[in-house]
Write a protein that holds these residues in place. Structure first.
Motif, PDB file in Angstrom:
ATOM      1  N   SER A 160      -9.669 -25.555  -1.943  1.00 17.14           N
ATOM      2  CA  SER A 160      -9.409 -24.297  -2.639  1.00 17.14           C
ATOM      3  C   SER A 160      -8.414 -23.440  -1.893  1.00 17.14           C
ATOM      4  O   SER A 160      -8.357 -22.241  -2.079  1.00 17.14           O
ATOM      5  N   LYS A 204     -18.872 -15.949  -1.179  1.00 19.29           N
ATOM      6  CA  LYS A 204     -19.157 -15.771  -2.599  1.00 19.29           C
ATOM      7  C   LYS A 204     -19.018 -17.083  -3.368  1.00 19.29           C
ATOM      8  O   LYS A 204     -19.828 -17.417  -4.223  1.00 19.29           O
ATOM      9  N   ARG A 205     -17.960 -17.876  -3.033  1.00 19.54           N
ATOM     10  CA  ARG A 205     -17.688 -19.114  -3.783  1.00 19.54           C
ATOM     11  C   ARG A 205     -18.537 -20.289  -3.306  1.00 19.54           C
ATOM     12  O   ARG A 205     -18.639 -21.305  -3.989  1.00 19.54           O
ATOM     13  N   LYS A 206     -19.110 -20.138  -2.075  1.00 19.70           N
ATOM     14  CA  LYS A 206     -19.912 -21.211  -1.485  1.00 19.70           C
ATOM     15  C   LYS A 206     -19.103 -22.461  -1.179  1.00 19.70           C
ATOM     16  O   LYS A 206     -19.647 -23.551  -1.003  1.00 19.70           O
ATOM     17  N   LYS A 207     -17.801 -22.327  -1.094  1.00 19.71           N
ATOM     18  CA  LYS A 207     -16.953 -23.433  -0.670  1.00 19.71           C
ATOM     19  C   LYS A 207     -15.577 -22.875  -0.299  1.00 19.71           C
ATOM     20  O   LYS A 207     -15.230 -21.739  -0.669  1.00 19.71           O
ATOM     21  N   GLY A 208     -14.815 -23.676   0.429  1.00 21.24           N
ATOM     22  CA  GLY A 208     -13.497 -23.226   0.854  1.00 21.24           C
ATOM     23  C   GLY A 208     -12.829 -24.262   1.739  1.00 21.24           C
ATOM     24  O   GLY A 208     -13.316 -25.392   1.911  1.00 21.24           O
ATOM     25  N   GLU A 221     -14.835 -14.059   0.885  1.00 23.97           N
ATOM     26  CA  GLU A 221     -14.560 -14.778  -0.358  1.00 23.97           C
ATOM     27  C   GLU A 221     -15.232 -16.146  -0.351  1.00 23.97           C
ATOM     28  O   GLU A 221     -15.794 -16.579  -1.372  1.00 23.97           O
ATOM     29  N   GLN A 281      -8.203 -17.753   2.363  1.00 25.16           N
ATOM     30  CA  GLN A 281      -9.426 -17.142   1.873  1.00 25.16           C
ATOM     31  C   GLN A 281     -10.158 -16.480   3.032  1.00 25.16           C
ATOM     32  O   GLN A 281     -10.291 -17.070   4.105  1.00 25.16           O
TER      33      GLN A 281
END
Length: 595
Positions: A21, A32-36, A29, A25
């Motif tokens: 992603s 919130k998205r639980k991934k990166g 952030e 980030q």
């Protein structure tokens, strides 16, 4: 079986669903998205980051960041993809983070944390000690003072890497002491040692782990015992003000990272280097610790040379035997006079060759013995010279403590100074004891009463036992005489009792018994500690060896006690035995001939 399958498919889901992603980030952030994704700019620097021929990575820093990835998954349920990007030099790694970085970008290259750099990038808490030593090739004489450095180093050439702390420290030396030596630059820190060895008269700063690795490889370098640098530590760098500082610092302070770090150091640097770095990072005298390590390596090289000489003698004898056998057969087949003449010529040539080889080996052996003697003398002088200022500190602390106007906090600080100076004095005494034992210098033995010596040792350790609520039981009635030296006996019993107290839990009991049997006095020290594994029992008499069992009240251990006990018992013509098993305590028995 069902649980195993569930774990397996969870791991598969983790790897196949981690999305890319982008690396711009913030930590907020990603939460919130639980991934990166994290982009890591790095440079290969053994043993911290190693790139294999097939492109795979390994090393201390690599395993650290993989551990960070799993830390975020286990604690926060966040899936992170690590995007590794190799760069050719430290300058590029640091520059990418310094100039317009994205939020999710990290830099790794054993980066020393300095005050100037903190103005340019963000730093994590240190993940490894930053200790740099001044190293030269062996043609440069050992410099023992700043004055010698100022007088002679202008003729030599330094090797460094541009825009690193190696270069910064060299430039500071040149400016501070006005020594106009030349500096040549290499692309990476891995090239510093080869650069020093390219030609005589070169030197430079390098990290302590890489110096110890080069020393273990018997490379022709040596450490100059002046101007060492102890920095803040190696850190991960990222965008200044980035909120990624929060999770990376939390991870570096976690027990999970400490376990990963310790195993990584042992894996890539070895147990000896791990113990040495831990000793220095915990505040022990780095010059003395390094000297002892270097002496150990010299002793190891002496043993290897001795083994080579023995093997050479064996090969020589076999060669002579084979030559004799060949010429005996030839003597039976050919004319006696011709064969005898040829045999004499060949034997003479072999004898001259063997004599030349033996002369070269003998010369090298003598050089190593002289070097060993020089290090022994230097350690003895250093230890002796340290005692005067240590005793002065102890005496001044005692005088200050007598002032009735001191506050409770001030008295506590003075007592702490006195305790630390006494501990340092004991460490110096231990080192002198080890050197005295290794030199096998003994005095005339006389008749000694064991009971008197043991009672004095027990009396000295009563308070230490009371502090841990440990009961000391002494069963030594009657007179028990042996031939020996009181100092040797005292050190043997003192170390055994000190270890028993150190490794016994609170409220346990320790038994000291003297038994007469078959013309010998048997002195038993029995504790209720954790006992020793079979692996520990094989290692316990080696110098500076730390065993798996730990002191029960956080006491310090140098790893010298049992080696001193074994050496002194041998000098007293005694025998040391032991009985131990995990969780069942330990009994050490010293057997000495009765008089």
């Amino acid at each position: 079986m069902r649980a195993v399958s569930s774990i397996f498919f969870t791991i598969l889901y983790f790897f196949f669903t981690t999305g890319v992603s982008g690396s711009d980030q913030t930590w907020a952030e990603v939460q919130k998205r639980k991934k990166g994704e994290l982009t890591i700019y790095y440079r290969s620097t053994e043993p911290f980051l190693i790139t294999e021929a097939d492109g795979t990575l390994r090393g201390l820093e690599y395993e650290m960041m993989v551990g960070f990835k799993y830390f975020l998954w286990n604690k926060y349920g966040i899936r992170i993809n690590l995007n590794w990007q190799s760069k050719e030099s430290f300058k590029y790694v640091f520059g990418l983070i310094k100039n317009n970085p994205n939020e999710g970008e990290f830099g790794l290259d054993i980066i020393s944390r300095t005050l100037k750099r903190e103005e340019e990038v963000g730093f994590s808490t240190p993940y490894f000690p930053d200790i740099q030593v001044l190293v030269s090739d062996k043609t440069i004489p050992t410099i023992k003072s700043i004055q010698e450095f100022k007088e002679s180093f202008e003729q030599y050439t330094a090797v460094s890497v541009a825009e690193t702390t190696y270069d910064l420290y060299l430039r500071n030396l040149r400016a501070k002491y006005k020594v106009d030596f030349n500096i040549i630059y290499k692309q990476t820190s891995n090239e510093i040692v080869p650069g020093i060895l390219e030609q005589p008269g070169r030197f430079g700063y390098m990290d302590l782990p890489n110096y110890l690795i080069a020393l273990n490889q018997n490379l022709a370098i040596k450490r100059q015992p002046i101007l060492p640098i102890k920095g803040i530590g190696f850190s991960v760098i990222f965008k200044k003000g980035s909120d990624w500082a929060e999770p990376i610092n939390e991870y570096l302070a976690s027990p999970e990272y400490q376990i990963l770090r310790n195993k990584g150091i042992q894996k890539y640097l070895g147990n000896d280097v791990y113990d040495l770095i831990e000793s220095i990072s915990q505040g022990e005298n780095e010059e003395m610790v390094l000297l002892l390590k270097e002496k150990e390596l010299v002793d190891k090289e002496l043993m290897e040379r001795s083994k080579q000489i023995q093997e050479q003698e064996y090969i020589t004898n076999m060669l002579i035997a084979c030559v004799i056998i060949v010429f005996l057969i030839a003597y039976a087949l050919y004319n006696r006079s011709k064969i005898k003449s040829k045999a004499n010529k060949i034997l003479t040539a072999h004898r001259l060759m063997i004599e030349n080889q033996n002369e070269l080996l003998s010369k090298r052996n003598n050089e190593l013995l002289e070097l060993d003697e020089e290090k022994n003398n230097f350690i003895s002088i250093l230890s002796h010279d340290l005692r005067a200022p240590i005793n002065n500190i102890t005496a001044l602390a005692g005088l200050l403590a007598m002032d009735d106007n001191l506050t409770e906090s001030q008295v506590g600080s003075i007592n702490h100074v006195a305790a630390e100076s006494r501990r340092l004095n004991k460490m110096v005494t231990r080192i002198l004891d080890v050197e005295r034992i290794e030199s096998k210098s003994t005095e005339d033995f006389r008749v000694i009463d064991l009971t008197e010596v043991i009672e004095r040792v027990v009396s000295n350790y009563k308070q230490q036992a009371l502090d841990k609520k440990i009961t000391l039981h002494l069963d030594a009635e009657g007179v028990h005489n042996v031939m020996g030296l009181e100092q040797y006996l005292f050190h043997v019993f003192e170390n055994l009792l000190s270890n028993a107290i150190k490794f016994s839990p609170l409220g346990e009991a320790i038994w000291i018994r003297v038994i007469e049997k078959d013309g010998c006095h048997l002195i038993n020290f029995t504790d209720g500690g954790p006992g020793m594994s079979e692996e520990d029992q094989q290692l316990m008499f080696k110098k500076f060896q730390r065993l798996s069992a730990k002191p029960t009240a956080g006491e310090r251990s140098t790893g010298l006690g049992l080696s001193i006990v074994a050496k002194y018992t041998e000098l007293l013509d005694g025998k040391l035995t032991w009985e131990s098993a995990p969780n069942e305590g330990t009994t050490f028995t010293v057997a000495l001939k009765a008089v």
